[in-house]
Design an enzyme around this catalytic site. Sequence first.
Site, short mmCIF file in Angstrom:
data_model
loop_
_atom_site.label_atom_id
_atom_site.label_comp_id
_atom_site.label_asym_id
_atom_site.label_seq_id
_atom_site.Cartn_x
_atom_site.Cartn_y
_atom_site.Cartn_z
N SER A 199 22.39 48.91 43.55
CA SER A 199 22.56 49.51 42.22
C SER A 199 21.23 50.03 41.70
O SER A 199 20.16 49.53 42.09
CB SER A 199 23.09 48.47 41.23
OG SER A 199 22.95 48.94 39.90
N TYR A 221 22.86 39.68 37.24
CA TYR A 221 23.38 40.75 38.08
C TYR A 221 22.26 41.52 38.77
O TYR A 221 22.30 41.75 39.99
CB TYR A 221 24.21 41.69 37.20
CG TYR A 221 24.74 42.93 37.86
CD1 TYR A 221 24.09 44.15 37.69
CD2 TYR A 221 25.89 42.89 38.62
CE1 TYR A 221 24.59 45.30 38.28
CE2 TYR A 221 26.40 44.03 39.21
CZ TYR A 221 25.74 45.23 39.03
OH TYR A 221 26.23 46.38 39.61
N LYS A 259 21.31 42.64 42.92
CA LYS A 259 21.24 44.01 43.42
C LYS A 259 19.88 44.27 44.08
O LYS A 259 19.79 44.94 45.11
CB LYS A 259 21.55 45.00 42.30
CG LYS A 259 22.99 44.91 41.83
CD LYS A 259 23.96 45.15 42.99
CE LYS A 259 25.38 44.77 42.71
NZ LYS A 259 26.30 45.16 43.80
N1 LIG Z 1 30.37 51.07 38.35
C1 LIG Z 1 29.04 51.15 38.26
O1 LIG Z 1 28.48 51.69 37.28
C2 LIG Z 1 28.19 50.58 39.33
C3 LIG Z 1 28.71 49.72 40.29
N2 LIG Z 1 27.87 49.22 41.26
C4 LIG Z 1 28.39 48.33 42.31
O2 LIG Z 1 29.47 48.98 42.95
C5 LIG Z 1 30.31 47.99 43.55
C6 LIG Z 1 31.75 48.28 43.22
O3 LIG Z 1 31.91 48.11 41.84
P1 LIG Z 1 32.93 48.97 40.98
O4 LIG Z 1 33.85 49.73 41.89
O5 LIG Z 1 32.16 49.71 39.96
O6 LIG Z 1 33.70 47.81 40.22
P2 LIG Z 1 35.23 47.37 40.21
O7 LIG Z 1 35.24 46.14 39.38
O8 LIG Z 1 36.08 48.53 39.84
O9 LIG Z 1 35.57 47.00 41.72
C7 LIG Z 1 34.97 45.89 42.32
C8 LIG Z 1 35.92 45.42 43.39
O10 LIG Z 1 35.34 44.28 44.03
C9 LIG Z 1 36.34 43.29 44.13
N3 LIG Z 1 35.78 41.94 44.18
C10 LIG Z 1 35.22 41.24 43.16
N4 LIG Z 1 34.86 40.03 43.59
C11 LIG Z 1 35.23 39.94 44.90
C12 LIG Z 1 35.15 38.94 45.88
N5 LIG Z 1 34.62 37.75 45.59
N6 LIG Z 1 35.64 39.19 47.12
C13 LIG Z 1 36.19 40.40 47.41
N7 LIG Z 1 36.29 41.41 46.51
C14 LIG Z 1 35.82 41.16 45.28
C15 LIG Z 1 37.18 43.47 42.88
O11 LIG Z 1 38.42 42.83 43.06
P3 LIG Z 1 39.40 42.64 41.81
O12 LIG Z 1 40.26 43.87 41.89
O13 LIG Z 1 40.10 41.37 42.08
O14 LIG Z 1 38.55 42.58 40.58
C16 LIG Z 1 37.26 44.97 42.79
O15 LIG Z 1 38.34 45.48 43.54
C17 LIG Z 1 29.80 46.65 43.02
O16 LIG Z 1 29.01 46.02 43.99
C18 LIG Z 1 28.94 47.03 41.82
O17 LIG Z 1 27.91 46.10 41.58
C19 LIG Z 1 26.53 49.54 41.31
C20 LIG Z 1 26.00 50.38 40.37
C21 LIG Z 1 26.79 50.97 39.32
C1 LIG Z 2 27.89 47.34 35.65
C2 LIG Z 2 26.86 48.28 35.05
O1 LIG Z 2 27.34 48.90 33.90
C3 LIG Z 2 26.61 49.37 36.00
O2 LIG Z 2 26.56 48.77 37.26
C4 LIG Z 2 25.30 48.79 37.68
O3 LIG Z 2 24.92 48.28 38.70
C5 LIG Z 2 24.42 49.45 36.71
O4 LIG Z 2 23.71 48.40 36.09
C6 LIG Z 2 25.33 50.06 35.71
O5 LIG Z 2 24.84 49.80 34.42
#
Ligand SMILES: NC(=O)C1=CN([C@@H]2O[C@H](COP(=O)(O)OP(=O)(O)OC[C@H]3O[C@@H](n4cnc5c(N)ncnc54)[C@H](OP(=O)(O)O)[C@@H]3O)[C@@H](O)[C@H]2O)C=CC1
Ligand SMILES: C[C@H](O)[C@@H]1OC(=O)[C@H](O)[C@@H]1O
Length: 258
Positions: free
Chosen positions: A148, A161, A165
Amino acid sequence: MNVPVPQAPRTVLVTGSARGIGRATAARFGREGARVVVNHPPGERGFAQETAELVTAAGGTPLVVEADVADPDAVTAMARTVHDTWGSLDVLVNNAGICPFADFFDIDVALWDRVQHVNLRGVFLVTQAFTRAMVEAGRGGRVLSVSSISAWVGGSQQVHYCTTKAGISSLMKSLAIVLGPHGITCNAVLPGAIATDINKDDWTDTAKVDYFRSRIPVGRMGEPADVAGVLWLLSQPESAYMNGSDVLVDGGMFVNLQ
Ligand SMILES: NC(=O)C1=CN([C@@H]2O[C@H](COP(=O)(O)OP(=O)(O)OC[C@H]3O[C@@H](n4cnc5c(N)ncnc54)[C@H](OP(=O)(O)O)[C@@H]3O)[C@@H](O)[C@H]2O)C=CC1
Ligand SMILES: C[C@H](O)[C@@H]1OC(=O)[C@H](O)[C@@H]1O
């Protein structure tokens, strides 16, 4: 060593692909006819099944596997299921992650541990479980982990968090050394502000959303497809010499100080 060009169909695992960036990434690999493991935590099979249908519609072959990436036994069982069904992976996308926003003094040990275990230990467990077979298969491959922008900056409600990352980015650099000799490259992708459920509650703060958007030179928040496309690019043979890199996917948010 020349990194072998993966022969289609490639076998890809995307952790946390029931929703969000993981869902978009699973569908993107489906478009190339890949065999895609759709991983979801316990109790989310409905969303995962929707992702599987998207993979199929795109031209891929899905395999839905339940596993909490933080649970060593569940990860071992997932590896057994995948290897028994399709053999070793060509591409591993460590995407699963959680970001329960909380004030520093409200973070108890249980919350700290849960975020560490899902976001960081999960990447360690899944990568170790699946790259062992990738090394033995001798086909090379890709490990792509979703870190991230938060690896490079802080967040007042993301103390737990952001550390995970940064840890993911560091983990990829060490694994780049360990796995590079086997033709398996390891890189981190660092998304910025991407419109997914992880932000749903936080982005009800319209002033925060306006501030985020004002910092992004391309003038829009990111979409899951913006990250999925980069993950697919990094899986291609042309990316074979990228190993241990951090790839920012944020529309210019990080660099836009003034
Ligand atoms: N969106 C953003 O702005 C950003 C996101 N990220 C990273 O991107 C990745 C995806 O996040 P994002 O798509 O945004 O978030 P979402 O919450 O939309 O999706 C995350 C997914 O991970 C699943 N999950 C959570 N915990 C577990 C676990 N223990 N085992 C298996 N699966 C799990 C969730 O399952 P469930 O459906 O049950 O919740 C969900 O389907 C993350 O690593 C996040 O940190 C990084 C930077 C920015
Ligand atoms: C969850 C946050 O809003 C998002 O995910 C990240 O990893 C960055 O910090 C963004 O702010």
